[in-house]
Design an enzyme around this catalytic site. Structure first.
Site, short mmCIF file in Angstrom:
data_model
loop_
_atom_site.label_atom_id
_atom_site.label_comp_id
_atom_site.label_asym_id
_atom_site.label_seq_id
_atom_site.Cartn_x
_atom_site.Cartn_y
_atom_site.Cartn_z
N CYS A 79 1.53 -4.46 30.04
CA CYS A 79 2.14 -5.52 29.58
C CYS A 79 3.58 -5.25 29.62
O CYS A 79 4.10 -4.24 29.04
CB CYS A 79 1.69 -5.67 27.94
N CYS A 88 0.03 -3.49 20.67
CA CYS A 88 -0.68 -2.46 21.54
C CYS A 88 0.04 -0.82 21.52
O CYS A 88 0.91 -0.66 22.74
CB CYS A 88 -1.04 -2.98 23.08
N CYS A 181 -0.85 -12.51 27.13
CA CYS A 181 -1.30 -11.43 26.30
C CYS A 181 -2.61 -10.64 27.04
O CYS A 181 -3.62 -11.63 27.32
CB CYS A 181 -1.69 -11.90 24.93
N GLN A 305 -15.84 -10.23 13.70
CA GLN A 305 -15.36 -8.94 14.41
C GLN A 305 -14.73 -9.61 15.64
O GLN A 305 -15.46 -10.38 16.46
CB GLN A 305 -16.47 -7.97 14.63
N TYR A 334 -20.67 -5.68 0.63
CA TYR A 334 -19.48 -6.34 1.63
C TYR A 334 -19.84 -6.81 2.91
O TYR A 334 -19.39 -6.34 4.04
CB TYR A 334 -18.44 -5.06 1.85
N ASP A 400 -19.90 -1.38 3.85
CA ASP A 400 -18.63 -1.70 4.97
C ASP A 400 -17.62 -2.49 4.39
O ASP A 400 -17.40 -3.68 4.36
CB ASP A 400 -19.24 -2.81 6.01
N CYS A 427 -13.47 0.87 8.18
CA CYS A 427 -12.29 0.70 9.12
C CYS A 427 -11.19 1.66 8.80
O CYS A 427 -10.18 1.38 9.52
CB CYS A 427 -11.95 -0.66 9.24
C1 LIG Z 1 -14.58 -5.03 6.39
S1 LIG Z 1 -15.38 -6.59 5.74
C2 LIG Z 1 -17.13 -6.42 6.30
C3 LIG Z 1 -17.48 -7.32 7.02
C4 LIG Z 1 -18.84 -7.61 7.69
N1 LIG Z 1 -19.90 -6.45 7.28
C5 LIG Z 1 -19.07 -7.62 8.97
O1 LIG Z 1 -19.06 -6.60 9.79
O2 LIG Z 1 -18.45 -8.64 9.65
C6 LIG Z 1 -15.35 -6.34 4.21
C7 LIG Z 1 -15.98 -7.39 3.31
O3 LIG Z 1 -15.88 -6.96 1.88
C8 LIG Z 1 -15.67 -8.15 1.37
N2 LIG Z 1 -15.11 -7.63 -0.28
C9 LIG Z 1 -14.17 -7.12 -0.71
N3 LIG Z 1 -14.08 -6.73 -1.87
C10 LIG Z 1 -15.44 -7.07 -2.50
C11 LIG Z 1 -16.05 -6.98 -3.47
N4 LIG Z 1 -15.30 -6.42 -4.78
N5 LIG Z 1 -17.19 -7.44 -3.71
C12 LIG Z 1 -17.76 -7.90 -2.74
N6 LIG Z 1 -17.36 -8.18 -1.39
C13 LIG Z 1 -16.06 -7.66 -1.27
C14 LIG Z 1 -14.52 -8.92 1.89
O4 LIG Z 1 -14.51 -10.14 1.38
C15 LIG Z 1 -14.96 -8.58 3.49
O5 LIG Z 1 -15.64 -9.68 3.85
#
Ligand SMILES: C[S@@+](CC[C@H](N)C(=O)[O-])C[C@H]1O[C@@H](n2cnc3c(N)ncnc32)[C@H](O)[C@@H]1O
Length: 470
Positions: A79, A88, A181, A305, A334, A400, A427
């Protein structure tokens, strides 16, 4: 008393440094005796002339101003904006070395933060595509373009009050004009340039973060990797049908591949490409993306994602680590838009997901219907409370969490629930290592670990851990 070596590490000093590793934030690490210097713009194996910009008691921060002897892992970035655009940072590092740096980062935080000195972190699974891998890019309009060194010599560009591009690191008010990009397809780049030209000649101003005036705000391009769906969401500060109707006619005639054209309206002051409401200009309000055997409806504001192929790899590892036989009750905590839960649903008896954001739960429920799945249920709520309302002991819990990791209350409840297996997808390996230490101080042990790379050329890494009861 400071050693002589430490004394040479003074703010403003220019010193030669040999970089021996890379930090989790992507900076090179050099040592003057044992005194650590974080070097921006340097990687393992570089010998650089660096300027010290910050000196603290236990470490210093520097910027590489001249690479005297480059690392053998350096390569030419593709780039032309590399070095200015913050997207990047490692485009000049060969991909195999990027993966090794990420592996070392996970190893380091597992040892230092988690205290796991006996766990050997394996090499991350690489992304199948290292360029053009994103299914979504967000570009910003601005009235204060950031000019590259070459552009600074061009008087027209110096006085240009219009930019469409990406944010420059640490400069929320400046937008780096981007015409190509490398993380998105050629078609998406053609659309970016068409939108840039149309909006520039519209007579309407770009949004200004200084006084919150202006019309054009964001351009979001979402391109399915597994179907031919393509969504363009042009976010403006207000509705103006007299502008958007000709825009629709022109862009659809030039790019008939667009299956969804949306005008998002956002009057928020915050610089986030998230609209208050949407006007559908053409086609469908969502695109369809596929992960494994399942289809996902993605609407303009929904989270999904951004590296489709790598997300599939990540979920496949989570599925393998869950070791499902078909009779299990699985909690997907999550859960976002339910993509992990849905992906694993045909291998379990029942999946219950919990998520804080209402729109994501709505999407998850829609996706369950869309795929005609009968064994997935998604609940809205804050896990700190909602998880206590579930009384059945799950066989497997998949978590997650966001970058901040799990709240201690959630960890406590998980320990009370005591599922035989926990699969922790993260992550941010630092907060993951912290949370794993708490789980392992109680009655779990790490059984397997596998990092997965979703974001080539950045220092970000996803890490999947299987925990079993000890
Ligand atoms: C890293 S993302 C995971 C998304 C999903 N597992 C995926 O792969 O697409 C984390 C998620 O946790 C949710 N989150 C954060 N704090 C939370 C809480 N206290 N209770 C429930 N969900 C929560 C966020 O809104 C977000 O959607």
């Amino acid at each position: 008393m400071e050693s002589t070596q430490e004394m040479t590490v003074q703010k403003g000093a220019e010193i030669e440094l040999s970089v021996d590793s890379v930090s989790f934030g992507g900076q090179g690490i050099a040592r003057v005796n044992d005194f650590v210097v974080f070097v921006n713009g340097a990687i393992t194996g570089d010998h650089v002339l660096a300027k010290i910009i910050k000196k603290k008691k236990s470490f210093a921060e520097a910027v590489a101003i001249n690479i005297i002897k480059p690392s053998i892992d350096r390569t030419n970035p593709e780039c032309e904006l590399f070095g200015t655009c913050g997207g990047c940072r490692w485009q000049d590092v060969v991909y195999g070395a990027q993966l090794e740096f990420k592996r070392q980062n996970v190893q380091e935080v597992f040892e230092r933060i988690g205290g796991f000195t006996d766990i050997q972190i394996p090499k991350p699974i690489g992304s199948k595509e290292i360029y053009r891998y994103r299914n979504k890019m967000e570009f910003t309009f601005g009235d204060r373009p950031w000019l590259t060194a070459n552009a600074l010599f061009d008087a027209d560009r110096r006085s240009d009050p219009f930019a469409l591009g990406l944010h420059v690191p640490q400069r929320f008010d400046k937008v780096l004009p981007v015409r190509h990009c490398h993380l998105q397809s050629t078609l998406a780049n053609d659309i970016l340039n068409f939108v840039g030209d149309f909006t520039r000649h519209s007579g309407l101003p770009p949004y200004s973060v200084k006084d919150h005036s202006g019309f054009w705000r964001f351009l979001v391009i979402r391109e399915s990797k597994r179907t031919s769906d393509l969504m363009i969401n042009l976010i403006t500060s207000e509705e103006r049908p007299e502008v958007m109707t000709p825009f629709r006619d022109q862009i659809i005639s030039k790019f008939p591949q667009i299956t969804s054209l949306i005008n998002g309206i956002s009057s928020k002051k915050a610089q986030v490409a998230f609209s208050d409401y949407e006007v559908l200009l053409h086609g469908s309000p969502f695109i369809i993306e596929k992960l494994g055997d399942f289809e996902f409806e993605i609407s303009s504001n929904a989270f999904f994602q951004t590296n489709t192929l790598a997300a599939e790899t990540l979920y496949q590892i989570a599925l393998e680590f869950a070791e499902l036989k078909g009779h299990e009750l699985v909690y997907d905590l999550y859960c976002g838009t339910g993509s992990i839960g849905i992906f694993i649903s045909k291998f379990a008896q029942k999946v219950i997901g919990i998520e804080l954001i209402e729109a994501s739960v709505e999407n998850a429920r829609k996706n369950v219907k869309h795929n005609r799945i009968s064994n997935c249920e998604f609940l809205l709520g804050d896990l700190r409370k909602t998880i206590r309302q579930l009384h059945q002991t799950p066989d497997v819990v998949i978590v997650d969490p966001p970058r901040s990791g799990m709240h201690e209350d959630v960890i406590d409840t998980l320990l009370e629930l005591a599922p035989p297996v926990i699969v922790y997808v993260s992550c941010n390996p630092s907060t993951q290592a912290r949370d794993l230490a708490l789980l392992c101080q109680a009655h779990y042990r790490i059984d397997k670990v596998q990092p997965v790379d979703m974001f080539p050329h950045t220092y970000h890494i996803e890490n999947v851990v299987r925990l079993v009861q000890s």
